[in-house]
Scaffold this active site. Structure first.
Site, PDB file in Angstrom:
ATOM      1  CB  THR A  56     -50.316 -10.900  34.469  1.00 20.77           C
ATOM      2  OG1 THR A  56     -51.024 -12.133  34.200  1.00 20.77           O
ATOM      3  CG2 THR A  56     -49.624 -11.011  35.800  1.00 20.77           C
ATOM      4  CB  THR A 102     -50.756 -15.797  32.925  1.00 24.06           C
ATOM      5  OG1 THR A 102     -51.808 -16.734  33.155  1.00 24.06           O
ATOM      6  CG2 THR A 102     -50.015 -16.174  31.653  1.00 24.06           C
ATOM      7  CB  CYS A 141     -56.140 -16.788  29.071  1.00 22.96           C
ATOM      8  SG  CYS A 141     -56.532 -16.802  30.831  1.00 22.96           S
TER       9      CYS A 141
END
Length: 441
Positions: A97, A132, A271
């Protein structure tokens, strides 16, 4: 998506459940192996033919995190045939993502996964998203796609869950060692997924009260780190202007019992730099414009340029013109002890140096040299050599660099050498004694 509360007739027996993991990357492959090791029947699905062929040859595609012997010895059925998931009780989606060029969430992989999965779903299947996302995506984006393309209804025929990944590449922590957050579209599904993930996670499972809470928790974990590192990065810039050593300040402040130990550095990876944009987007959809979160991002995104400027200032002090300087960058991966160069902020450092016509080469004992040359646009060394360079930037401090012989390095470099020790892992006093112009964040 339907809000029906009708109970499904059957919850799969966790001990005999069959599981399909969609996406065999850094998240999906370790998860597939973990379920396989507990005796579950596991299908490892990916659309990448080369990756699946490599896995079927018993070769680890995570860069060595699992090891070839683990892959070769597993009973995971690796396949590109989506029809194989029709025989499974659980489908767990582990796709990327990312953000787009404007830093907006790119849910294309999640949507494509939903469209791939949905036609092969059968009644009583549970679909879990691990990617995520911002709060609401699992129910509002993935759920409707599953219903539309399967003809089944979430809450009646299908169950939906969200369980964010918490892998830590480059550390000893595995899937088993990190507490797992789970959530479900109803209490029955929550209990079911708690048992399922509990079968592979020794650290325990945390049942979140809703899917949206679990989604928000995941992005919050990394937003907290991003903001705290941004604070340290801004502190390092302030200390430079005040001619104070940042790490001496942090050592002194750290004597207080409740001072949190964060350090300045380049914030790369898949992240920490991405998740704040997801949470911010979710907030904006709800009518609130976050400020602190995005200001932290702004500070961290500036650090590659600041790091390059530290090198340029050091060359200036040593009397070396930037256009005549040759720099060796040590460590190009996004974090220590991994080989993953994607989204590495070292790229920005190199690009800023090249803007001033500095000649840059790289060396990384973990990263693939051919891919690194293409990604960073520089020549890579296969064997570490310091001769004929004017300076070194220790960008990613892999363990291999901790005991770097600075005396030997100084002897091999040209006169008046420069050392930029980004995360301050080397001995500054010793470096100065050897003639280095030393800088760090």
């Amino acid at each position: 998506m339907s809000e029906a509360s009708t109970k499904r007739e059957r919850v799969p027996d966790v001990e005999s459940a069959t599981i399909c993991i969609v996406g065999q990357g850094y998240v999906g492959l370790p998860l597939a192996i973990a379920f396989d090791e507990e005796g579950h029947d596991v299908v490892g699905f990916d659309i990448d033919d080369d990756k699946i062929s490599t896995l079927n040859d018993g070769v680890d595609t995570t860069g060595g995190d699992l090891g070839d012997a683990t892959i070769a010895g597993s009973d995971v059925s690796f396949t590109t045939d989506a029809a194989a998931m029709a025989q499974t009780d659980y489908v767990i989606v582990t796709v990327p993502t990312p953000v787009d060029e404007m830093n907006n969430p790119d849910l294309g992989f999640v949507e494509a996964a939903g469209e791939t999965v949905a036609p092969h779903l059968t009644e009583d299947t549970t679909v879990v998203l691990e990617s995520t996302v911002y709060p609401g995506v699992t129910r509002e984006v993935l759920g409707p796609i599953l219903e539309r393309d399967s003809g089944l209804t979430v809450g009646e025929d299908l169950a939906l869950g969200y369980s964010p990944e918490r892998l830590a590449p480059g550390t000893d922590r595995t899937v088993r060692d990190v507490k797992k957050i789970v959530s479900g579209s109803d209490e029955e599904t929550l209990d079911d997924l708690t048992d399922l993930y509990g079968s592979i996670v020794d650290a325990g499972v945390y049942p979140a009260p809703s899917i949206e809470v679990a989604e928000a928790a995941k992005v919050t974990e990394n937003v907290q780190r991003d903001i705290n590192i941004a604070l340290m990065n801004e502190l390092s810039i302030i200390c430079e202007h005040l001619d104070i050593d940042t790490h001496e300040v942090l050592e002194a402040a750290g004597t207080k019992w409740n001072f949190h130990d964060y350090r300045p550095g380049l914030v790369g990876g898949h992240c920490i730099p991405v998740d704040p944009n997801y949470l911010a987007h979710g907030a904006e959809r709800a009518g609130y414009q976050p400020k602190l979160i995005m200001q932290g991002r702004e500070v961290n995104e500036y650090m590659p340029k600041h790091t390059a400027e530290l090198a340029l200032k050091a060359f200036n002090k040593q009397g070396t013109l930037a256009r005549d300087a040759r720099v060796l960058v040590l460590g190009l991966a996004y974090k220590p002890n991994v080989g993953d160069i994607r989204t590495s902020e070292v790229k920005g450092v190199i690009e800023h140096l090249q803007e001033y016509d500095v000649e840059v080469q790289g060396y990384d004992p973990h990263a693939d040299d051919e891919r690194s040359e293409e990604y960073f646009g520089i020549e890579m060394q296969e064997t570490l050599e310091f001769a004929d360079f004017d300076g070194v930037v220790l960008a990613t401090p892999h363990d291999e660099f901790e005991n770097l012989d600075l005396r030997a390095v100084a002897g091999a470099l040209n006169d008046d050498p420069v050392l930029v020790d980004v995360m301050s892992v080397l001995n500054e006093e010793h470096a100065h004694s050897l003639g280095f112009e030393y800088n760090s964040l």
